[in-house]
Each structure stands twice: as C-alpha cells, then as structure tokens.
Design a protein around this motif. Structure first.
Motif, mmCIF file in Angstrom:
data_model
loop_
_atom_site.group_PDB
_atom_site.id
_atom_site.type_symbol
_atom_site.label_atom_id
_atom_site.label_comp_id
_atom_site.label_asym_id
_atom_site.label_seq_id
_atom_site.Cartn_x
_atom_site.Cartn_y
_atom_site.Cartn_z
ATOM 1 N N LEU A 1 -67.403 -20.778 27.073
ATOM 2 C CA LEU A 1 -67.991 -20.242 25.648
ATOM 3 C C LEU A 1 -66.780 -19.585 24.814
ATOM 4 O O LEU A 1 -67.022 -19.798 23.533
ATOM 5 N N ILE A 2 -65.824 -19.224 25.552
ATOM 6 C CA ILE A 2 -64.769 -18.952 24.666
ATOM 7 C C ILE A 2 -64.069 -20.116 23.806
ATOM 8 O O ILE A 2 -63.607 -20.043 22.813
ATOM 9 N N HIS A 3 -63.794 -21.170 24.777
ATOM 10 C CA HIS A 3 -63.496 -22.551 24.483
ATOM 11 C C HIS A 3 -64.182 -22.923 23.027
ATOM 12 O O HIS A 3 -63.819 -23.545 22.146
ATOM 13 N N ALA B 1 -76.384 -22.665 32.217
ATOM 14 C CA ALA B 1 -77.468 -23.391 33.048
ATOM 15 C C ALA B 1 -76.543 -24.300 33.820
ATOM 16 O O ALA B 1 -76.737 -24.456 35.133
ATOM 17 N N SER B 2 -75.748 -25.054 33.200
ATOM 18 C CA SER B 2 -74.936 -26.323 34.143
ATOM 19 C C SER B 2 -74.076 -25.610 35.022
ATOM 20 O O SER B 2 -73.752 -26.101 35.945
ATOM 21 N N GLN C 1 -71.783 -45.840 25.827
ATOM 22 C CA GLN C 1 -72.252 -44.421 25.236
ATOM 23 C C GLN C 1 -73.937 -44.356 25.282
ATOM 24 O O GLN C 1 -74.406 -44.343 24.354
ATOM 25 N N PRO C 2 -74.339 -44.081 26.403
ATOM 26 C CA PRO C 2 -75.637 -43.637 26.355
ATOM 27 C C PRO C 2 -76.105 -42.314 25.592
ATOM 28 O O PRO C 2 -75.343 -41.573 25.485
ATOM 29 N N LEU C 3 -77.209 -42.391 25.047
ATOM 30 C CA LEU C 3 -77.757 -41.307 24.458
ATOM 31 C C LEU C 3 -77.980 -39.998 25.125
ATOM 32 O O LEU C 3 -78.373 -40.370 26.407
ATOM 33 N N LEU C 4 -77.768 -38.930 24.703
ATOM 34 C CA LEU C 4 -78.196 -37.704 25.122
ATOM 35 C C LEU C 4 -79.401 -37.265 24.728
ATOM 36 O O LEU C 4 -79.234 -36.743 23.476
ATOM 37 N N ILE C 5 -80.241 -36.915 25.465
ATOM 38 C CA ILE C 5 -81.658 -36.216 24.966
ATOM 39 C C ILE C 5 -81.926 -35.079 25.954
ATOM 40 O O ILE C 5 -82.252 -35.242 27.191
ATOM 41 N N ILE C 6 -82.053 -34.153 24.944
ATOM 42 C CA ILE C 6 -82.230 -32.827 26.031
ATOM 43 C C ILE C 6 -83.757 -32.083 25.328
ATOM 44 O O ILE C 6 -83.629 -32.013 24.027
ATOM 45 N N PHE C 7 -84.565 -31.826 26.195
ATOM 46 C CA PHE C 7 -85.709 -31.090 25.611
ATOM 47 C C PHE C 7 -85.831 -29.801 25.925
ATOM 48 O O PHE C 7 -85.386 -29.266 27.246
ATOM 49 N N TYR C 8 -86.085 -28.778 25.260
ATOM 50 C CA TYR C 8 -85.761 -27.363 25.565
ATOM 51 C C TYR C 8 -86.812 -26.519 24.667
ATOM 52 O O TYR C 8 -87.575 -27.017 24.034
ATOM 53 N N SER C 9 -86.818 -25.324 25.092
ATOM 54 C CA SER C 9 -87.688 -24.265 24.145
ATOM 55 C C SER C 9 -86.862 -22.907 23.714
ATOM 56 O O SER C 9 -87.711 -21.980 23.263
ATOM 57 N N CYS C 10 -85.846 -22.893 23.769
ATOM 58 C CA CYS C 10 -84.971 -21.744 23.269
ATOM 59 C C CYS C 10 -84.888 -21.996 21.916
ATOM 60 O O CYS C 10 -84.927 -23.037 21.321
ATOM 61 N N PRO C 11 -84.387 -20.940 20.955
ATOM 62 C CA PRO C 11 -83.976 -20.830 19.887
ATOM 63 C C PRO C 11 -82.843 -21.889 19.545
ATOM 64 O O PRO C 11 -81.670 -21.761 20.472
ATOM 65 N N ASP C 12 -82.924 -22.617 18.501
ATOM 66 C CA ASP C 12 -81.557 -23.620 18.296
ATOM 67 C C ASP C 12 -80.391 -23.402 18.588
ATOM 68 O O ASP C 12 -79.644 -24.019 18.978
ATOM 69 N N ASP C 13 -80.011 -21.889 17.891
ATOM 70 C CA ASP C 13 -78.804 -21.698 17.702
ATOM 71 C C ASP C 13 -78.141 -21.197 19.045
ATOM 72 O O ASP C 13 -76.859 -20.622 19.304
ATOM 73 N N GLU C 14 -79.058 -20.829 20.387
ATOM 74 C CA GLU C 14 -78.807 -20.679 21.467
ATOM 75 C C GLU C 14 -78.738 -21.531 22.577
ATOM 76 O O GLU C 14 -78.365 -21.457 23.582
ATOM 77 N N LEU C 15 -79.132 -23.119 22.097
ATOM 78 C CA LEU C 15 -79.167 -24.288 22.916
ATOM 79 C C LEU C 15 -77.785 -24.547 23.474
ATOM 80 O O LEU C 15 -77.724 -24.446 24.754
ATOM 81 N N THR C 16 -76.547 -24.671 22.784
ATOM 82 C CA THR C 16 -75.146 -24.813 23.416
ATOM 83 C C THR C 16 -74.910 -23.641 24.567
ATOM 84 O O THR C 16 -74.692 -24.083 25.676
#
Length: 274
Positions: free
Chosen positions: A219-221, A138-139, A117-132
């Motif tokens: 998103l519904i899921h 994007a994916s 289980q390698p770490l998952l590290i994501i750098f971002y610039s959007c609001p925290d509540d919009e990250l997921t």
C-alpha cells in the motif's frame, strides 16, 4: 495495470480519431475502465456502462475474477477466478473493472485479449476508490502453499512411502526404514496433532502478522496510505521476511516435537529399539 490511463469519453474520441484511417490494423493501447455490467450479447461480448461511455469487452480468453464482499476486521477473502463463460450469471448493474488492450475491431473500439496480454476483469461491490486497496489486502491473505495440485501430490507421496514400507516389510534388518516410511505418511497432519499443535497456532499468528506487514508495504508502494513515508517500505519488508522466517522455524519445531513424540510412543511399546 493501475498505472494505465483511465478510459473516458474524451480519450475514446481521441483514440477513435487516431485509428480512423487504419481500421482493423490498430496495434492497440492499454487502458483501464470502471463501470457497470449492462448486457452480454450472443457473441460473448460484455457491454460495460461507465459515467459517460459504454464500451464493449470481448470475453474470450480473458481472466475473470470476483472480489468477495468483506465486512468487519477479519481477513478478506482472496479474489475468486472463474471462467469467462460464467459472466452471464452476474446480474445487470454489477460493478466491474476492465484492464488491458483496447483496439479497433469491426469499426468500433473494444477491449480484447491478446496472447501475450489477456484482459483482466474484476467484478466487485466495494466503493471504486477502495478497489485497489481491497484487492491488495485480499490477495495477500491467500494461502500461497495450498493449491490445486497439493492434494494429488500428497496422495502420490503417501503411495510412494507405503510402497517403500511394503517392499521392506518382510526384512527385519530394515525395520526402522518401514517405521520411518509409515510415520512420514502422516507428516502432513503432524502440525494439527498435540503437542506440536501449539506451535502451529503460533506459526499461523506470526504468518498473519507478516502478511499484514507485506500488505502495508504494498500500500505504501502505491501511495495508498496517506501520511506514511515511502522510506518505511523497506522497514516493513524486512520485518515481514523476519517474521515469516521465524514462523517457519516455529512450524518445523512443532513438527519435530511431534515426530520425537511418536518415536517415543513406538519405543515405549517396544515397536522400535535404539
């Protein structure tokens, strides 16, 4: 990863108390953490500052991603993966999401990777509540059919076809085989040649709509579309798969039209005969 508990100071103290009598032997637990880049030490440790807690993160053998900025209604760019040793190029204060195993090491709790289980590290610039939401959107827009080995496979395939054509070049009985081999070399560019190019444009449009439906299904899921029932998830999935299937039929039809068009040109110049 999203379902893992969010690490805060209360949980940090709780984990520390539970592991206090078994330092270096803790099996670890899975958490997620959101904060800002504070510093990077010489031993490849990233320090991330949250609202009430600063936590170290071992960068070795991690999966690091950068979520590009997105503005407007166009297609968001997919997350870009990069090597963990490039994290030092990011500026202090950059937002970061950490997800994975946290365990006791050198008398302190630290996020670290394991073989399974390698770490998952994501750098971002959007609001925290919009990250997921941003990550899912994007994916799903990523080109799933072009990757790092595609150019090499196209070159190898072209060389094989050319060698087949060359081996039969001096044998009149296999003239059609030679022509088909040479035409097949250019199959990858057939979708962008007229008249089949119009079918390619339609294919891209249908595919884009299908992936948009798959995004909405995801998103519904994850309950990220308020006011929309989960019963629609199956409906969105069926519509997406139907559109994608139809898109590929359109794509193949366009390529087939171009192949027929090429053979008609060869026939008109008496290069081949039926």
């Amino acid at each position: 990863m999203r379902l893992n508990p969010l690490l805060d100071y209360r949980l940090y103290r709780q984990i520390g108390n539970e592991n206090g009598l078994r330092i270096e032997k803790s099996a670890g637990d899975f958490f997620r953490f959101i904060g800002n880049v504070e510093s990077i030490t010489d031993n490849d440790t990233l320090w991330v500052r949250g609202d009430d807690l600063t936590i170290p993160v071992s960068l070795e053998k991690t999966k690091c991603f950068l979520l590009p900025m997105h503005e407007g209604e166009g297609e968001p760019q997919p997350p870009e993966q990069f090597r963990w040793n490039r994290v030092s190029t990011l500026s202090e204060g950059t937002k970061v999401f950490i997800g994975g195993l946290i365990k006791t090491q050198d008398n302190r709790l630290i996020f670290t990777s394991s073989k399974e289980q390698p770490l998952l590290i994501i750098f971002y610039s959007c609001p925290d509540d919009e990250l997921t939401n941003r990550i899912i959107r994007a994916s799903r827009t990523k080109n799933e059919y072009w990757n790092s080995i595609t150019p090499a496979s196209l070159v190898i395939g072209a060389l094989i076809l050319i060698s087949i054509a060359a081996s039969f070049l001096g044998r009149p009985a296999f003239r059609l085989t030679v022509i088909v081999s040479f035409v097949a070399v250019f199959v990858p560019v057939l979708p962008v040649l007229p008249p089949g190019f119009l079918f390619t444009v339609l294919y891209r449009r249908l595919t884009w709509n299908a992936r948009r439906l798959r995004v909405e299904r995801d998103l519904i899921h994850f309950d990220l579309m308020p006011g929309i029932s989960k019963n629609l998830k199956k409906k969105y999935a069926i519509r997406a798969y139907t559109l994608e299937t139809f898109a590929w039929i359109v794509m193949l039809l366009g390529a087939g039209i171009n192949i027929v068009f090429i053979f008609l040109i060869l026939f008109s110049f008496n290069i081949i005969s039926f």
